[in-house]
Design a protein around this motif. Structure first.
Motif, PDB file in Angstrom:
ATOM      1  N   THR A  29       0.805  -1.050  -0.085  1.00 61.22           N
ATOM      2  CA  THR A  29      -0.032   0.098  -0.135  1.00 61.22           C
ATOM      3  C   THR A  29       0.920   1.129  -0.102  1.00 61.22           C
ATOM      4  N   HIS A  30       2.085   1.102   0.556  1.00 62.55           N
ATOM      5  CA  HIS A  30       2.764   2.288   0.538  1.00 62.55           C
ATOM      6  C   HIS A  30       3.660   2.556  -0.692  1.00 62.55           C
ATOM      7  N   GLN A  31       3.761   1.825  -1.641  1.00 59.02           N
ATOM      8  CA  GLN A  31       4.643   1.785  -2.919  1.00 59.02           C
ATOM      9  C   GLN A  31       3.653   2.060  -4.046  1.00 59.02           C
ATOM     10  N   ARG A  32       2.245   1.942  -3.660  1.00 62.95           N
ATOM     11  CA  ARG A  32       1.114   2.397  -4.911  1.00 62.95           C
ATOM     12  C   ARG A  32       0.689   3.583  -4.695  1.00 62.95           C
ATOM     13  N   GLY A  33       0.095   4.128  -6.167  1.00 64.35           N
ATOM     14  CA  GLY A  33      -0.316   5.400  -6.232  1.00 64.35           C
ATOM     15  C   GLY A  33      -1.914   5.090  -5.485  1.00 64.35           C
ATOM     16  N   HIS A  34      -2.363   6.177  -5.087  1.00 68.59           N
ATOM     17  CA  HIS A  34      -3.853   6.306  -4.488  1.00 68.59           C
ATOM     18  C   HIS A  34      -4.559   7.241  -5.382  1.00 68.59           C
ATOM     19  N   THR A  35      -5.839   7.127  -5.465  1.00 64.27           N
ATOM     20  CA  THR A  35      -6.915   7.972  -6.007  1.00 64.27           C
ATOM     21  C   THR A  35      -8.001   7.842  -5.285  1.00 64.27           C
ATOM     22  N   THR A  36      -8.761   9.100  -5.385  1.00 65.77           N
ATOM     23  CA  THR A  36     -10.208   9.265  -4.474  1.00 65.77           C
ATOM     24  C   THR A  36     -11.074   9.020  -5.788  1.00 65.77           C
ATOM     25  N   VAL A  37     -12.208   8.125  -5.696  1.00 65.20           N
ATOM     26  CA  VAL A  37     -13.395   8.044  -6.428  1.00 65.20           C
ATOM     27  C   VAL A  37     -14.810   8.325  -5.898  1.00 65.20           C
ATOM     28  N   ASP A  38     -15.434   8.807  -6.591  1.00 65.97           N
ATOM     29  CA  ASP A  38     -16.979   9.175  -6.016  1.00 65.97           C
ATOM     30  C   ASP A  38     -17.886   7.826  -6.508  1.00 65.97           C
ATOM     31  N   TYR A  39     -18.359   7.127  -5.359  1.00 62.31           N
ATOM     32  CA  TYR A  39     -19.124   6.100  -5.882  1.00 62.31           C
ATOM     33  C   TYR A  39     -20.536   6.068  -4.856  1.00 62.31           C
ATOM     34  N   ASP A  40     -21.536   6.147  -5.408  1.00 58.55           N
ATOM     35  CA  ASP A  40     -22.859   6.219  -4.539  1.00 58.55           C
ATOM     36  C   ASP A  40     -22.758   7.520  -3.457  1.00 58.55           C
ATOM     37  N   THR A  42     -20.174   8.741  -2.108  1.00 57.01           N
ATOM     38  CA  THR A  42     -19.375   8.510  -1.053  1.00 57.01           C
ATOM     39  C   THR A  42     -18.004   8.373  -1.766  1.00 57.01           C
ATOM     40  N   GLU A  43     -16.926   9.520  -1.143  1.00 56.60           N
ATOM     41  CA  GLU A  43     -15.735   9.429  -1.754  1.00 56.60           C
ATOM     42  C   GLU A  43     -14.985   8.246  -1.126  1.00 56.60           C
ATOM     43  N   LYS A  44     -14.259   7.392  -2.076  1.00 57.30           N
ATOM     44  CA  LYS A  44     -13.583   6.184  -1.558  1.00 57.30           C
ATOM     45  C   LYS A  44     -12.023   6.422  -1.892  1.00 57.30           C
ATOM     46  N   GLU A  45     -11.054   6.131  -1.007  1.00 57.42           N
ATOM     47  CA  GLU A  45      -9.713   6.157  -1.533  1.00 57.42           C
ATOM     48  C   GLU A  45      -9.387   4.930  -1.771  1.00 57.42           C
ATOM     49  N   CYS A  46      -8.797   4.709  -3.069  1.00 51.27           N
ATOM     50  CA  CYS A  46      -8.573   3.334  -3.580  1.00 51.27           C
ATOM     51  C   CYS A  46      -7.182   3.341  -4.042  1.00 51.27           C
ATOM     52  N   LEU A  47      -6.413   2.099  -4.076  1.00 51.79           N
ATOM     53  CA  LEU A  47      -5.201   1.730  -4.797  1.00 51.79           C
ATOM     54  C   LEU A  47      -5.114   1.644  -6.076  1.00 51.79           C
ATOM     55  N   ILE A  48      -4.174   1.833  -6.741  1.00 55.77           N
ATOM     56  CA  ILE A  48      -4.006   1.910  -8.070  1.00 55.77           C
ATOM     57  C   ILE A  48      -3.269   0.492  -8.480  1.00 55.77           C
ATOM     58  N   PHE A  49      -3.972  -0.340  -9.461  1.00 53.66           N
ATOM     59  CA  PHE A  49      -3.152  -1.637  -9.879  1.00 53.66           C
ATOM     60  C   PHE A  49      -3.350  -1.772 -11.264  1.00 53.66           C
ATOM     61  N   GLY A  50      -2.141  -2.286 -11.776  1.00 52.52           N
ATOM     62  CA  GLY A  50      -2.075  -2.507 -13.399  1.00 52.52           C
ATOM     63  C   GLY A  50      -2.927  -3.648 -13.841  1.00 52.52           C
ATOM     64  N   GLY A  51      -3.580  -3.933 -14.949  1.00 53.46           N
ATOM     65  CA  GLY A  51      -4.222  -4.807 -15.377  1.00 53.46           C
ATOM     66  C   GLY A  51      -3.696  -6.135 -15.368  1.00 53.46           C
ATOM     67  N   THR A  52      -2.527  -6.403 -15.133  1.00 53.92           N
ATOM     68  CA  THR A  52      -2.036  -7.949 -15.192  1.00 53.92           C
ATOM     69  C   THR A  52      -1.084  -8.089 -13.723  1.00 53.92           C
ATOM     70  N   GLU A  53      -1.371  -7.405 -12.973  1.00 55.83           N
ATOM     71  CA  GLU A  53      -0.775  -7.473 -11.516  1.00 55.83           C
ATOM     72  C   GLU A  53      -1.338  -8.473 -10.741  1.00 55.83           C
ATOM     73  N   GLU A  54      -0.693  -9.161  -9.808  1.00 53.65           N
ATOM     74  CA  GLU A  54      -1.456  -9.924  -8.860  1.00 53.65           C
ATOM     75  C   GLU A  54      -1.957  -9.212  -7.645  1.00 53.65           C
ATOM     76  N   LEU A  55      -2.897  -9.678  -7.270  1.00 52.90           N
ATOM     77  CA  LEU A  55      -3.241  -8.845  -6.181  1.00 52.90           C
ATOM     78  C   LEU A  55      -3.435  -9.630  -4.907  1.00 52.90           C
ATOM     79  N   GLU A  56      -2.641  -9.217  -3.839  1.00 57.80           N
ATOM     80  CA  GLU A  56      -2.799  -9.918  -2.694  1.00 57.80           C
ATOM     81  C   GLU A  56      -2.730  -9.142  -1.427  1.00 57.80           C
ATOM     82  N   GLY A  57      -2.938  -9.723  -0.254  1.00 56.95           N
ATOM     83  CA  GLY A  57      -2.887  -9.112   0.763  1.00 56.95           C
ATOM     84  C   GLY A  57      -3.568 -10.044   2.021  1.00 56.95           C
TER      85      GLY A  57
END
Length: 162
Positions: A29-40, A42-57
């Motif tokens: 989370t510290h190495q990734r970009g962040h963006t804020t999106v408006d959904y319903d 409500t503003e949400k803070e989201c991490l940015i992932f590339g289309g072919t990366e693995e997603l883990e946590g």
């Protein structure tokens, strides 16, 4: 007199507050970009992932002292979904799920008091569509952790990923 009122309020909070919390933490989370999106609305803070990366946590489940969390299984799902609306104030008119991957994190059982960590990893993702958060349409990816509890109510936590 004020201290009695605050003690009563504190007891009421402890009585009616949820005895557990669920949180989804993505790796790096510290190495990734962040963006804020408006959904319903409500503003949400989201991490940015590339289309072919693995997603883990890790899914963190914290059970209050003196409590148990009986469950019928814990799952984590990755959704890709398109939603269209005629008016931003109305519920979605058309919802199309184009991606749904599921990981079983825990079988039926019981979690005792304390902090529990359940690791997950989605390998080799191919997220074909870009995320989009507009006024009348959304293309969104999100993780949904579900703690199935039968008649006592299911616990759901969601985390958007851009």
């Amino acid at each position: 007199m004020f201290s009695i009122a605050s003690q009563i309020a504190s007891m009421a909070y402890d009585t009616f507050a949820s005895p557990w919390t669920v949180d989804i933490e993505l790796q790096d989370t510290h190495q990734r970009g962040h963006t804020t999106v408006d959904y319903d609305g409500t503003e949400k803070e989201c991490l940015i992932f590339g289309g072919t990366e693995e997603l883990e946590g890790v899914v963190h489940i914290d059970v209050k002292e003196g409590r148990l969390l009986d469950h019928e299984g814990i799952t984590l799902e990755l959704f890709g979904r398109m939603e269209m609306r005629e008016n931003p104030d109305f519920v979605a008119l058309d919802v199309s799920t184009f991606l749904r991957l599921t990981k079983d994190l825990a079988p039926t059982g019981q979690l005792g008091a304390g902090k529990h960590e359940l690791e997950f990893k989605f390998d080799s993702l191919n997220l074909e569509k870009e995320s989009y958060y507009g006024t009348h349409a959304f293309v969104r990816y999100f993780l949904r952790c579900t703690v199935t509890r039968g008649f006592t109510g299911t616990i759901v936590e969601e985390q958007d990923v851009v």
